[in-house]
Design a protein around this motif. Structure first.
Motif, PDB file in Angstrom:
ATOM      1  N   GLU A  70       0.833  -1.209   0.000  1.00 30.11           N
ATOM      2  CA  GLU A  70       0.000   0.000   0.000  1.00 30.11           C
ATOM      3  C   GLU A  70       0.867   1.258   0.000  1.00 30.11           C
ATOM      4  OE1 GLU A  70      -4.112  -1.259   2.280  1.00 30.11           O
ATOM      5  OE2 GLU A  70      -2.288  -1.064   3.479  1.00 30.11           O
ATOM      6  N   LYS A  71       2.007   1.217   0.681  1.00 29.90           N
ATOM      7  CA  LYS A  71       2.912   2.370   0.667  1.00 29.90           C
ATOM      8  C   LYS A  71       3.442   2.632  -0.745  1.00 29.90           C
ATOM      9  CE  LYS A  71       4.493   1.798   5.440  1.00 29.90           C
ATOM     10  NZ  LYS A  71       5.579   1.264   6.302  1.00 29.90           N
ATOM     11  N   VAL A  72       3.820   1.546  -1.443  1.00 27.61           N
ATOM     12  CA  VAL A  72       4.309   1.699  -2.816  1.00 27.61           C
ATOM     13  C   VAL A  72       3.206   2.269  -3.700  1.00 27.61           C
ATOM     14  CG1 VAL A  72       5.202   0.488  -4.843  1.00 27.61           C
ATOM     15  CG2 VAL A  72       6.003  -0.163  -2.576  1.00 27.61           C
ATOM     16  N   LYS A  73       1.991   1.751  -3.545  1.00 29.13           N
ATOM     17  CA  LYS A  73       0.875   2.237  -4.350  1.00 29.13           C
ATOM     18  C   LYS A  73       0.605   3.719  -4.086  1.00 29.13           C
ATOM     19  CE  LYS A  73      -1.664  -2.157  -4.771  1.00 29.13           C
ATOM     20  NZ  LYS A  73      -2.922  -2.851  -4.452  1.00 29.13           N
ATOM     21  N   ALA A  74       0.641   4.106  -2.817  1.00 25.94           N
ATOM     22  CA  ALA A  74       0.393   5.509  -2.466  1.00 25.94           C
ATOM     23  C   ALA A  74       1.444   6.418  -3.100  1.00 25.94           C
ATOM     24  CB  ALA A  74       0.381   5.676  -0.947  1.00 25.94           C
ATOM     25  N   GLN A  75       2.698   5.991  -3.041  1.00 22.17           N
ATOM     26  CA  GLN A  75       3.762   6.799  -3.640  1.00 22.17           C
ATOM     27  C   GLN A  75       3.610   6.888  -5.158  1.00 22.17           C
ATOM     28  OE1 GLN A  75       7.865   6.252  -1.584  1.00 22.17           O
ATOM     29  NE2 GLN A  75       6.744   4.366  -1.178  1.00 22.17           N
ATOM     30  N   LEU A  76       3.244   5.775  -5.778  1.00 27.85           N
ATOM     31  CA  LEU A  76       3.024   5.783  -7.224  1.00 27.85           C
ATOM     32  C   LEU A  76       1.862   6.697  -7.603  1.00 27.85           C
ATOM     33  CD1 LEU A  76       3.470   2.109  -8.490  1.00 27.85           C
ATOM     34  CD2 LEU A  76       4.536   4.134  -9.464  1.00 27.85           C
ATOM     35  N   LEU A  77       0.793   6.646  -6.809  1.00 28.09           N
ATOM     36  CA  LEU A  77      -0.375   7.482  -7.080  1.00 28.09           C
ATOM     37  C   LEU A  77      -0.016   8.966  -6.997  1.00 28.09           C
ATOM     38  CD1 LEU A  77      -3.140   5.487  -5.180  1.00 28.09           C
ATOM     39  CD2 LEU A  77      -3.180   6.069  -7.603  1.00 28.09           C
ATOM     40  N   ARG A  78       0.702   9.362  -5.937  1.00 27.36           N
ATOM     41  CA  ARG A  78       1.068  10.775  -5.805  1.00 27.36           C
ATOM     42  C   ARG A  78       2.000  11.194  -6.936  1.00 27.36           C
ATOM     43  NH1 ARG A  78       3.451  13.959  -0.481  1.00 27.36           N
ATOM     44  NH2 ARG A  78       5.463  13.854  -1.511  1.00 27.36           N
ATOM     45  N   LEU A  79       2.858  10.290  -7.342  1.00 26.27           N
ATOM     46  CA  LEU A  79       3.765  10.572  -8.447  1.00 26.27           C
ATOM     47  C   LEU A  79       2.977  10.844  -9.733  1.00 26.27           C
ATOM     48  CD1 LEU A  79       6.744  10.601  -9.421  1.00 26.27           C
ATOM     49  CD2 LEU A  79       6.523   8.164  -9.859  1.00 26.27           C
ATOM     50  N   LEU A  80       1.975  10.029 -10.000  1.00 28.41           N
ATOM     51  CA  LEU A  80       1.190  10.194 -11.224  1.00 28.41           C
ATOM     52  C   LEU A  80       0.333  11.455 -11.187  1.00 28.41           C
ATOM     53  CD1 LEU A  80       0.086   6.506 -11.902  1.00 28.41           C
ATOM     54  CD2 LEU A  80       1.952   7.785 -12.947  1.00 28.41           C
ATOM     55  N   LEU A  81      -0.144  11.828  -9.990  1.00 27.07           N
ATOM     56  CA  LEU A  81      -0.940  13.054  -9.869  1.00 27.07           C
ATOM     57  C   LEU A  81      -0.109  14.289 -10.224  1.00 27.07           C
ATOM     58  CD1 LEU A  81      -2.917  12.341  -6.566  1.00 27.07           C
ATOM     59  CD2 LEU A  81      -3.819  12.333  -8.894  1.00 27.07           C
ATOM     60  N   ALA A  82       1.224  14.198 -10.076  1.00 27.92           N
ATOM     61  CA  ALA A  82       2.105  15.324 -10.396  1.00 27.92           C
ATOM     62  C   ALA A  82       2.313  15.489 -11.901  1.00 27.92           C
ATOM     63  CB  ALA A  82       3.451  15.140  -9.708  1.00 27.92           C
ATOM     64  N   GLU A  83       1.843  14.519 -12.688  1.00 27.14           N
ATOM     65  CA  GLU A  83       1.909  14.558 -14.156  1.00 27.14           C
ATOM     66  C   GLU A  83       3.339  14.770 -14.673  1.00 27.14           C
ATOM     67  OE1 GLU A  83      -0.926  17.464 -15.468  1.00 27.14           O
ATOM     68  OE2 GLU A  83      -2.631  16.388 -14.608  1.00 27.14           O
ATOM     69  N   PRO A  84       4.251  13.857 -14.333  1.00 31.34           N
ATOM     70  CA  PRO A  84       5.637  13.984 -14.807  1.00 31.34           C
ATOM     71  C   PRO A  84       5.764  13.577 -16.277  1.00 31.34           C
ATOM     72  CG  PRO A  84       5.387  11.958 -13.574  1.00 31.34           C
ATOM     73  CD  PRO A  84       4.061  12.665 -13.487  1.00 31.34           C
ATOM     74  N   ASP A  85       6.866  14.008 -16.895  1.00 32.22           N
ATOM     75  CA  ASP A  85       7.170  13.597 -18.263  1.00 32.22           C
ATOM     76  C   ASP A  85       8.031  12.342 -18.273  1.00 32.22           C
ATOM     77  OD1 ASP A  85       5.983  15.951 -19.518  1.00 32.22           O
ATOM     78  OD2 ASP A  85       7.664  17.050 -18.653  1.00 32.22           O
ATOM     79  N   ILE A  86       8.959  12.266 -17.327  1.00 28.77           N
ATOM     80  CA  ILE A  86       9.898  11.147 -17.245  1.00 28.77           C
ATOM     81  C   ILE A  86       9.746  10.484 -15.885  1.00 28.77           C
ATOM     82  CG2 ILE A  86      12.349  10.507 -17.220  1.00 28.77           C
ATOM     83  CD1 ILE A  86      12.853  12.926 -19.052  1.00 28.77           C
ATOM     84  N   LEU A  87       9.638   9.167 -15.885  1.00 29.86           N
ATOM     85  CA  LEU A  87       9.472   8.421 -14.637  1.00 29.86           C
ATOM     86  C   LEU A  87      10.792   7.758 -14.248  1.00 29.86           C
ATOM     87  CD1 LEU A  87       6.051   6.635 -15.291  1.00 29.86           C
ATOM     88  CD2 LEU A  87       6.470   8.690 -13.929  1.00 29.86           C
ATOM     89  N   LEU A  88      11.219   8.004 -13.018  1.00 31.53           N
ATOM     90  CA  LEU A  88      12.395   7.365 -12.437  1.00 31.53           C
ATOM     91  C   LEU A  88      11.909   6.547 -11.247  1.00 31.53           C
ATOM     92  CD1 LEU A  88      14.748  10.503 -12.420  1.00 31.53           C
ATOM     93  CD2 LEU A  88      14.529   8.788 -14.218  1.00 31.53           C
ATOM     94  N   LEU A  89      11.885   5.237 -11.383  1.00 31.04           N
ATOM     95  CA  LEU A  89      11.232   4.371 -10.405  1.00 31.04           C
ATOM     96  C   LEU A  89      12.243   3.417  -9.771  1.00 31.04           C
ATOM     97  CD1 LEU A  89       8.141   3.385 -12.636  1.00 31.04           C
ATOM     98  CD2 LEU A  89       8.390   5.388 -11.139  1.00 31.04           C
ATOM     99  N   ASP A  90      12.391   3.508  -8.456  1.00 27.96           N
ATOM    100  CA  ASP A  90      13.301   2.626  -7.722  1.00 27.96           C
ATOM    101  C   ASP A  90      12.486   1.515  -7.069  1.00 27.96           C
ATOM    102  OD1 ASP A  90      15.380   1.452  -6.404  1.00 27.96           O
ATOM    103  OD2 ASP A  90      16.152   3.293  -5.509  1.00 27.96           O
ATOM    104  N   GLU A  91      12.558   0.344  -7.657  1.00 29.43           N
ATOM    105  CA  GLU A  91      11.833  -0.834  -7.173  1.00 29.43           C
ATOM    106  C   GLU A  91      10.317  -0.610  -7.105  1.00 29.43           C
ATOM    107  OE1 GLU A  91      12.909  -3.710  -6.924  1.00 29.43           O
ATOM    108  OE2 GLU A  91      15.065  -3.571  -6.706  1.00 29.43           O
TER     109      GLU A  91
END
Length: 515
Positions: free
Chosen positions: A133-154
């Motif tokens: 759930e922590k990973v999902k929450a972080q991914l969700l907030r990341l997507l809400l920021a509407e980035p162009d490039i994704l840098l994902l650590d695990e």
């Protein structure tokens, strides 16, 4: 586009170069994965690309980073400590674009992640969420920021099987650049079209990297073919070198002997022999030049060498390992009912994996099972939690943690074992808190091996091991003669190691088939 030019990174503490002369260009549509053994600098490189200041405390770095005004989105490997005390709602409110999304849009996004539609507005503390759930929450907030490039650590760490499938599709559908680190071989096989392999060879004294635009399976096959061809060429060169040396020695000894026995009364023959010796010396120099062009034996960063358990750990087929029942399973704070009517019967040296969606209580249940088994006198159980800090003292060195007796012979043996697990002498003297997640996991596995346990209780045992070590770890656990009770979302681990799968639902544990 994102570009890195001539990057060098040196670890401040032991002055070890972890990245040297690294250059990279990624364009829209690239799904680039960084692979390599634990502690090889993958997370450090990803942080530097996002923000060079993130590594300045522990590394010296020089190189050029070109982003061209694109917005970077970074997913850290662990939830930052500063966010652990916030409620879910407070966590999302810190993202500027959060309020620009309607409740309907947020509900749809939460549903894609297998979360309640009101997840964004909950008062639950972030620290109390499950690992997935922590990973999902972080991914969700990341997507809400509407980035162009994704840098994902695990990004695949701890998320459930359903979300893993969603993550694969998400990465494949992303139109821009995705640069990620993962130990999930299935995810890598399905998504990556650029492979960045970080290696430390010769006992981590030399770092090198390989960048290829191909799939992971093609990379592995091509790499193995190249290594096989190079090894064959090197072996041929060495055979020819041996033949040359033997030929040279025969000729040299013959001429040298003739010079030694010739008399002064035969000056013309002495001149001929001297001339012949010059020819022999010229032959030696020619052979030496040929030796300089010999094919090098291939060097690669080998997987860890490790054995877990002896034949004495085998449990008779009829012996009950655990017969466990639980009427109701609550969250640790007893505020939410997770499951009920749980029943588990396990006999002999079975390998059991518990699966289920994030937040169903798998880790909570495994902790309770561990409490039961660790008290048993007729079995010897060892437990690897999802959060290593539960058992590891991060202020100690690996050697001090594994042996607190101070006995010289024991500590020498532990150093040997740690060496087999690819620790350098410097890393053995680092505090555990300074080590990578995979290196911490190795300490717990070594502790289990030294203990002589016949029951292993493992929460995500493969989550921090590289694709190189992953197959080795799976084989080790498959060959373990005792019983294993585990939680995992690693599809290869479930397929190759486990002979029984149970799914945790609202209504208890259900036998499941895994395909």
């Amino acid at each position: 586009m994102i570009q890195v030019k001539n990057l060098n990174i040196v670890h401040k503490k032991d002055l070890r170069t972890i990245i040297e002369n690294f250059s990279l260009v990624l364009n829209d549509g690239d799904k680039a994965v960084m692979i390599g053994e634990e502690g090889n600098g993958k997370s450090t490189l990803l942080k530097w690309i996002y923000d060079p200041q993130m590594v300045s405390d522990y590394c010296e770095a020089d190189g050029e980073r070109i982003v061209q005004g694109q917005k970077l989105g970074y997913l850290p490997q662990e939830l930052p400590a500063a966010d652990c005390g916030k409620s879910i709602y407070e966590y999302f409110m810190e993202e500027e674009l959060f309020m620009e999304h309607t409740p309907k849009e947020l509900g749809r996004l939460a549903g894609e992640f297998g979360l309640p539609i009101d997840f964004f507005y909950e008062d639950q503390c972030m620290a109390t969420l499950s690992g997935g759930e922590k990973v999902k929450a972080q991914l969700l907030r990341l997507l809400l920021a509407e980035p162009d490039i994704l840098l994902l650590d695990e990004p695949s760490n701890d998320i459930d099987l359903e979300t893993l499938e969603w993550l694969e599709k998400f990465i494949l559908d992303w139109k821009r650049i995705v640069l990620y680190i993962s130990h999930d071989e299935t995810l890598i096989e399905h998504t990556a079209n650029v492979i960045i392999h970080m290696e430390q060879i010769r006992r981590k004294t030399i770092c090198r990297h390989t960048i290829v635009h191909t799939s992971y399976l093609q990379y592995k096959e091509r790499r193995q073919d190249q290594f096989t061809h190079q090894a064959r060429m090197a072996a041929n060169d060495r055979r020819e070198k041996k033949i040359r040396e033997e030929k040279y020695q025969r000729i040299y000894q013959s001429v040298d002997h003739a010079q030694a026995v010739i008399t002064r009364q035969n000056p013309s023959k002495a001149r001929l022999l001297k001339k012949k010796m010059h020819t022999v010396k010229s032959m030696e120099r020619r052979f030496m030049r040929q030796d300089e062009n010999m094919t090098e034996m291939p060097e690669e960063e080998t997987a860890i060498f490790f054995k877990l358990g002896s034949e004495q750990a085998k449990i008779p087929a009829g012996k009950t390992v655990i017969e466990y029942t639980l009427d109701k399973l609550y969250t640790p704070d007893h505020e939410r009912l997770l499951s009920e009517n749980i029943s588990l019967l396990m006999r002999g040296s079975q390998k059991l994996c518990i699966v289920g969606t994030n937040g169903t209580g798998k880790t909570t249940l495994l902790h309770k099972i561990a409490d039961e088994l660790l008290k048993r006198k007729d079995l010897y159980a060892e437990y690897m939690p999802q959060d290593y800090e539960e058992l590891l003292d991060f202020s100690m060195t690996p050697i001090d943690f594994l042996d607190q007796s101070g006995d010289k012979e024991v500590r020498t043996k532990i150093r040997t074992y740690l060496g087999a697990l690819k620790y350098t002498a410097d890393e053995m003297n680092h505090t555990i808190g300074e080590l990578s997640g995979g290196q911490k996991a190795k300490i717990l596995l070594l502790k289990m091996s030294l203990s002589g346990a016949n029951v292993l209780i493992l929460d995500e045992p493969t989550r921090n091991f590289s694709p190189l070590s992953g197959p080795v770890i799976r084989q080790i656990l498959k060959d373990f003669p005792g019983a294993v009770i585990s939680i995992s979302h690693d599809r290869k681990y479930i397929e190759e190691v486990c002979d029984r799968v149970c799914r945790l639902t609202d209504h208890g544990l259900e036998e499941a088939e895994f395909i």
